[in-house]
Every structure is written in structure tokens, then in C-alpha cells.
Enzyme design. Structure first.
Site, PDB file in Angstrom:
ATOM      1  N   GLY A  26       3.644   8.040   4.259  1.00  0.00           N
ATOM      2  CA  GLY A  26       2.394   7.887   3.820  1.00  0.00           C
ATOM      3  C   GLY A  26       1.242   8.158   4.650  1.00  0.00           C
ATOM      4  O   GLY A  26       1.416   8.459   5.864  1.00  0.00           O
ATOM      5  N   PHE A  27      -0.038   8.535   4.157  1.00  0.00           N
ATOM      6  CA  PHE A  27      -1.083   8.921   4.864  1.00  0.00           C
ATOM      7  C   PHE A  27      -1.337   8.191   6.273  1.00  0.00           C
ATOM      8  O   PHE A  27      -1.211   8.606   7.488  1.00  0.00           O
ATOM      9  CB  PHE A  27      -2.241   8.851   3.903  1.00  0.00           C
ATOM     10  CG  PHE A  27      -3.712   9.385   4.677  1.00  0.00           C
ATOM     11  CD1 PHE A  27      -3.719  10.110   5.822  1.00  0.00           C
ATOM     12  CD2 PHE A  27      -4.823   8.379   4.291  1.00  0.00           C
ATOM     13  CE1 PHE A  27      -4.915  10.507   6.348  1.00  0.00           C
ATOM     14  CE2 PHE A  27      -6.046   9.019   4.688  1.00  0.00           C
ATOM     15  CZ  PHE A  27      -6.225   9.773   5.809  1.00  0.00           C
ATOM     16  N   TYR A 168      -4.904  -4.024  -8.526  1.00  0.00           N
ATOM     17  CA  TYR A 168      -4.518  -3.504  -7.273  1.00  0.00           C
ATOM     18  C   TYR A 168      -5.175  -4.691  -6.041  1.00  0.00           C
ATOM     19  O   TYR A 168      -4.441  -4.982  -5.296  1.00  0.00           O
ATOM     20  CB  TYR A 168      -4.921  -2.118  -7.122  1.00  0.00           C
ATOM     21  CG  TYR A 168      -4.868  -1.889  -5.443  1.00  0.00           C
ATOM     22  CD1 TYR A 168      -3.926  -1.230  -4.786  1.00  0.00           C
ATOM     23  CD2 TYR A 168      -6.189  -1.656  -4.559  1.00  0.00           C
ATOM     24  CE1 TYR A 168      -3.752  -0.987  -3.580  1.00  0.00           C
ATOM     25  CE2 TYR A 168      -6.060  -1.414  -3.394  1.00  0.00           C
ATOM     26  CZ  TYR A 168      -5.060  -0.905  -2.790  1.00  0.00           C
ATOM     27  OH  TYR A 168      -4.900  -0.595  -1.230  1.00  0.00           O
ATOM     28  N   LYS A 172      -3.165  -6.931  -3.480  1.00  0.00           N
ATOM     29  CA  LYS A 172      -3.367  -7.391  -2.151  1.00  0.00           C
ATOM     30  C   LYS A 172      -3.675  -8.831  -1.494  1.00  0.00           C
ATOM     31  O   LYS A 172      -3.283  -8.870  -0.563  1.00  0.00           O
ATOM     32  CB  LYS A 172      -4.261  -6.285  -1.768  1.00  0.00           C
ATOM     33  CG  LYS A 172      -4.150  -4.942  -1.773  1.00  0.00           C
ATOM     34  CD  LYS A 172      -2.837  -4.499  -0.715  1.00  0.00           C
ATOM     35  CE  LYS A 172      -2.429  -3.146  -0.601  1.00  0.00           C
ATOM     36  NZ  LYS A 172      -1.350  -2.909   0.519  1.00  0.00           N
TER      37      LYS A 172
END
Length: 352
Positions: A26-27, A168, A172
Site C-alpha cells: 500500500g501507499f 469506514y 477505525k
């Protein structure tokens, strides 16, 4: 101004450590793994290589990391607990940094179950692996999305965060709650970091700055929500991973009493657990960010102004005093410098 007493800055890790990083394709995980490898640590990645966005970009990131002999990777989903456990058992990590998960605020409106599976069940599996191995420090990525409908800014870690606006953000926050319970029950030192709007080279194609650059160069219009009257704490990726790296050394300790916790410190009164914002501490108007992108690209955007999207926020902005007090570090890359670096990479990688 935050003042934290009796918290000397920790020394950097003086010997190589074995660090398990989830989400290395991932980034952010890619950039963190590259930094850790440059320091001489041994890194084992774990990544699901899902097709949420271009898998070839993920493979290119891993290919770059695999040039270092101290990096290896397991491909698998976080929900596959037996595979994750076998990976951790074989690697025997000293530290775990959990960055993997289902990303994308917008996508959570369309596919909420993917977020429950990855961000809740997957995170539980990582936390349980950290407990079994008794790691010296577990660090987990959260998000500014947990602040939800909060209107008091800049957002501070000690602010109440119970009004998430998307699945989302809710997943989290669930991860934060699970990690706190484990830290309390098992004396597992845990740091959660809340990211703000991250940008830079090797970015995710689903992120606005990436989509804007691609569209501008192709002459396609860009959708600008809330007519551009949005404000974000744009955080350059190198600044972000430097903050994570320094927080690895800032291991939280269970306080002897609540009175030992300074005002503004998010340290739990009942666990070795802390939440830390990592942001630039500067709110930037979206239109100004687009101006910077146009300047770097040397081309004007065709702008399609639109209304607000469901679940979106008009502004997010970090109070990063706690990060500075714990590490002595303050992210500071200005938007034009960061955008210039992204555009150089984007043009080179995509030959545009």
C-alpha cells in the site's frame, strides 16, 4: 500549549529490529518499509494485494522493496488468521506496525461489509498475534475520520470521538476500542495514529490528488465537491512515515495514577495505550490545493463544481502538539513542495 512532564524523547533504535508491517504494498506501508529498511531493520510485509485499485502498482511497490535482502513478504488477507499466525510465528517480530485494511471513505458507502471484514476482523487478528508474541510495541493506523461530526478544530486526541459519519470511520474507531481493551487486559504497549489527508509519490489512484492529476493531463473535467469550499490537513507521505518511525520508539507506559497524565496527553489511565494525530497542523482549502497541482502540471483543470457528498466533512485539521512533544518532530512539508514531488513521480511512472 501542551506540556507533557517527565517524557524525555526516546532514543532511536540502536540495533536492528524485526518489524512486521501489514500493508507493505500500500501507499503508506511501502514508504514506511522503505524507511525502516534504509535504517537497517529487518522487515516482513503482509499484504492481501486486493484489486480495490491497480494491483500492478502494488506489485511495483513490492518489487522495489524486494531489492533489499532484509525484506520479505507474505501475500494474504488479514481475515486469514491461520496464515497471519504462521507468518508471525515464523518471523518472530519485535514490533508490529498495522497499516493494512480496506481503504476509501467513498467505497464504504457501497461495500460496507468489506470494511467490517478487513478493518474489524482483520485488525482483531493482528492484535491477537501481537498479544501472542508479546511484542515490545504494537502500532496501528486509525484515521481522522473517527472525529466524524466534531466541529471543534483543530482536532485533538483527547476530544470525544463518538459521531462517525461513515462505516469506514466507524471501523477505525472499533479498531481503537479493541486495541485499548487488549492493551489493558494484556499489558500490550499500543499506539494508535490518526492520519489526515496523505499525499505524495506512489500514491493511491483512488485518492483525489491522483485522480485530479490524471484528469488534468488528459483534459478531462475534475469533480470538485462542496464547490471547493473544503479544507484538509494535507500531510506529505514522507512526513507521515517519519512520524510513525519516531513513534515506534515512544512506547507508552501504563501510568501509576491518572494524576500522572498531563493535560492534552491521550495516554489511557488504565493501559499502556495512546492515540496520536499525525498531520501538518495546517488547514488548506481544496481550491488552493488544486491551484498548486495546476502550477506543478503546467496545465489548467476543467472544473466541475458539485454539491457535498454524503458522509463527507467540510474540514479536517489536526492538532499535532502531542506528536511534537513525544518525538520532537513536526511535519512541515508545504503543499507546493509536496505536490511537485508527486507530479515528478507521476509523470515518470506513467510516462505523461
Amino acid at each position: 500549549m501542551l506540556r507533557i512532564r517527565d517524557l524525555p524523547l526516546p532514543p532511536l533504535l540502536s540495533t536492528p529490529r524485526r518489524i512486521l508491517v501489514t500493508g507493505t504494498a500500500g501507499f503508506i506501508g511501502f514508504h514506511l518499509a522503505r524507511l525502516l529498511l534504509a535504517e537497517g531493520h529487518v522487515v516482513h510485509g503482509f499484504d492481501g494485494m486486493t484489486d480495490y485499485y491497480d494491483v500492478s502498482l502494488k506489485r511495483a511497490r513490492h518489487a522495489a522493496l524486494l531489492q533489499n535482502q532484509h525484506f520479505a513478504v507474505t501475500e494474504g488477507l488479514l481475515e486469514d488468521q491461520p496464515l497471519l499466525d504462521r507468518t508471525a510465528d515464523a518471523f518472530q517480530p519485535d514490533i508490529i506496525v498495522h497499516l493494512a485494511g480496506q481503504a476509501g471513505v467513498r467505497h464504504s458507502l457501497e461495500a460496507p461489509r468489506a470494511y467490517i471484514d478487513s478493518n474489524v476482523m482483520g485488525s482483531f487478528n493482528v492484535i491477537e498475534a501481537a498479544r501472542r508474541h508479546g511484542v515490545a510495541h504494537l502500532l496501528i493506523a486509525s484515521s481522522s475520520s473517527v472525529y466524524g461530526a466534531n466541529t471543534s478544530m483543530p482536532f485533538a486526541e483527547v476530544d470525544k470521538a463518538d459521531t462517525q459519519l461513515t462505516i469506514y470511520g466507524a471501523t477505525k474507531k472499533a479498531g481503537e476500542s479493541m486495541a485499548h481493551a487488549y492493551a489493558h487486559l494484556h499489558d500490550l504497549p499500543t499506539t494508535m495514529f490518526r492520519f489526515f489527508t496523505v499525499y505524495g509519490p506512489w500514491g493511491r489512484p483512488d485518492l483525489a490528488f491522483f485522480k485530479f492529476a490524471d484528469a488534468i493531463l488528459d483534459g478531462r473535467p475534475i469533480d470538485i465537491y462542496n464547490h471547493g469550499q473544503m479544507y484538509r490537513d494535507f500531510t506529505y507521505v514522507d512526513d507521515l512515515v517519519r512520524g510513525i518511525r519516531l513513534l515506534i520508539d515512544a512506547v507508552p507506559q501504563r501510568p501509576d495514577s491518572p494524576e500522572d497524565i498531563a493535560a492534552g496527553d491521550s495516554l489511557s489511565p488504565v493501559a499502556p495505550y495512546r492515540i496520536v494525530n499525525i498531520g501538518n497542523s495546517t488547514k488548506v482549502r481544496l481550491l488552493d490545493f488544486i491551484d498548486a497541482l495546476e502550477t506543478s502540471l503546467g496545465q489548467k483543470a476543467v472544473r466541475n463544481y458539485m454539491g457535498m457528498q454524503p458522509g463527507d466533512l467540510e474540514a479536517t485539521w489536526a492538532n499535532a502538539d502531542l506528536l511534537r512533544q513525544l518525538t520532537g518532530y513536526q511535519p512541515q512539508t508545504d503543499v507546493q513542495t509536496g505536490i511537485d514531488a508527486f507530479v515528478r513521480w507521476f509523470r515518470d511512472y506513467y510516462d505523461k
